[in-house]
Design a protein around this motif. Structure first.
Motif, mmCIF file in Angstrom:
data_model
loop_
_atom_site.group_PDB
_atom_site.id
_atom_site.type_symbol
_atom_site.label_atom_id
_atom_site.label_comp_id
_atom_site.label_asym_id
_atom_site.label_seq_id
_atom_site.Cartn_x
_atom_site.Cartn_y
_atom_site.Cartn_z
ATOM 1 N N ALA A 104 -15.487 59.788 47.235
ATOM 2 C CA ALA A 104 -14.548 58.673 47.380
ATOM 3 C C ALA A 104 -13.466 58.696 46.302
ATOM 4 O O ALA A 104 -12.336 58.293 46.543
ATOM 5 C CB ALA A 104 -15.307 57.345 47.318
ATOM 6 N N GLY A 105 -13.825 59.173 45.122
ATOM 7 C CA GLY A 105 -12.872 59.217 44.006
ATOM 8 C C GLY A 105 -12.210 60.574 43.912
ATOM 9 O O GLY A 105 -12.319 61.414 44.801
ATOM 10 N N GLU A 112 -14.888 55.652 39.747
ATOM 11 C CA GLU A 112 -14.496 55.377 41.132
ATOM 12 C C GLU A 112 -14.595 53.886 41.431
ATOM 13 O O GLU A 112 -13.718 53.315 42.076
ATOM 14 C CB GLU A 112 -15.374 56.180 42.097
ATOM 15 N N ALA A 113 -15.637 53.226 40.940
ATOM 16 C CA ALA A 113 -15.820 51.795 41.199
ATOM 17 C C ALA A 113 -14.718 50.964 40.544
ATOM 18 O O ALA A 113 -14.216 50.014 41.142
ATOM 19 C CB ALA A 113 -17.195 51.348 40.699
ATOM 20 N N LEU A 114 -14.334 51.308 39.325
ATOM 21 C CA LEU A 114 -13.348 50.513 38.591
ATOM 22 C C LEU A 114 -11.900 50.892 38.881
ATOM 23 O O LEU A 114 -11.022 50.042 38.855
ATOM 24 C CB LEU A 114 -13.596 50.632 37.080
ATOM 25 N N LEU A 115 -11.646 52.184 39.155
ATOM 26 C CA LEU A 115 -10.273 52.657 39.304
ATOM 27 C C LEU A 115 -9.911 53.111 40.710
ATOM 28 O O LEU A 115 -8.740 53.306 41.013
ATOM 29 C CB LEU A 115 -10.017 53.812 38.331
ATOM 30 N N GLY A 116 -10.909 53.326 41.555
ATOM 31 C CA GLY A 116 -10.639 53.821 42.896
ATOM 32 C C GLY A 116 -9.959 55.177 42.827
ATOM 33 O O GLY A 116 -10.284 56.008 41.986
ATOM 34 N N THR A 117 -8.981 55.389 43.659
ATOM 35 C CA THR A 117 -8.291 56.678 43.692
ATOM 36 C C THR A 117 -7.239 56.806 42.589
ATOM 37 O O THR A 117 -6.640 57.862 42.436
ATOM 38 C CB THR A 117 -7.617 56.900 45.060
ATOM 39 N N ARG A 118 -7.007 55.737 41.825
ATOM 40 C CA ARG A 118 -6.050 55.819 40.707
ATOM 41 C C ARG A 118 -6.610 56.631 39.546
ATOM 42 O O ARG A 118 -5.866 57.134 38.728
ATOM 43 C CB ARG A 118 -5.671 54.426 40.192
ATOM 44 N N GLY A 119 -7.927 56.727 39.468
ATOM 45 C CA GLY A 119 -8.561 57.466 38.380
ATOM 46 C C GLY A 119 -8.879 58.881 38.785
ATOM 47 O O GLY A 119 -8.972 59.214 39.965
ATOM 48 N N GLU A 120 -9.021 59.723 37.791
ATOM 49 C CA GLU A 120 -9.376 61.116 38.013
ATOM 50 C C GLU A 120 -10.431 61.486 36.976
ATOM 51 O O GLU A 120 -10.264 61.205 35.800
ATOM 52 C CB GLU A 120 -8.130 61.988 37.830
ATOM 53 N N VAL A 121 -11.513 62.088 37.425
ATOM 54 C CA VAL A 121 -12.572 62.516 36.519
ATOM 55 C C VAL A 121 -12.626 64.033 36.537
ATOM 56 O O VAL A 121 -12.709 64.645 37.601
ATOM 57 C CB VAL A 121 -13.946 61.936 36.923
ATOM 58 N N ALA A 122 -12.565 64.621 35.350
ATOM 59 C CA ALA A 122 -12.647 66.071 35.220
ATOM 60 C C ALA A 122 -14.043 66.440 34.739
ATOM 61 O O ALA A 122 -14.506 65.945 33.714
ATOM 62 C CB ALA A 122 -11.601 66.583 34.234
#
Length: 130
Positions: free
Chosen positions: A41-42, A9-19
């Motif tokens: 937030a992410g 979340e810190a590095l990618l913001g909403t562009r990233g997705e964590v499963a």
């Protein structure tokens, strides 16, 4: 897992997705303390291990993603500043104790294995640091 969610979340913001493999993780007090609300937030999704994970990876490949894994194998590409990474990538990170399951490494679902150049005597990093 909290460190991974927080870092993504810190590095990618909403562009990233964590499963994550289980919804239960999101209510664990230790997770909540370390994540500092980054799971809200992410973008966090739940993808259970096994058949659903296989289905998820196949779906992502159909959407144009390259499936990469951070894992030391005989075919791993050593990451460096010149390494060209795909624009759209699913990055699999195994558990800190055991790495990725052997069945997944041998499944044929992973397009690219990546390895970090570690120069010290310690042969691995915490998952979220890697």
């Amino acid at each position: 897992m909290a460190g991974l969610v927080r870092t993504a979340e810190a590095l990618l913001g909403t562009r990233g997705e964590v499963a994550l493999h289980s919804q239960v993780v999101l209510s664990d007090p230790a997770f909540l303390k370390m994540s500092v609300a980054s799971e809200r937030a992410g973008h966090v999704i739940i993808v259970p291990r096994g058949p659903r994970l296989v289905e998820f990876l196949r779906e992502k490949r159909c959407e144009g993603f390259v499936v990469a894994a951070l894992e030391q194998t005989s075919t791993s590409v050593l990451l460096c500043s010149e390494t060209k990474l795909p624009q759209r990538m699913v990055l699999l990170v195994g558990s800190e104790q055991h790495g990725l399951p052997v069945w997944l490494v041998q499944s044929g679902l992973i397009d690219l294995f990546l390895e970090l150049p570690l120069l010290g005597r310690t042969g691995s990093l915490n998952a979220h640091v890697a």
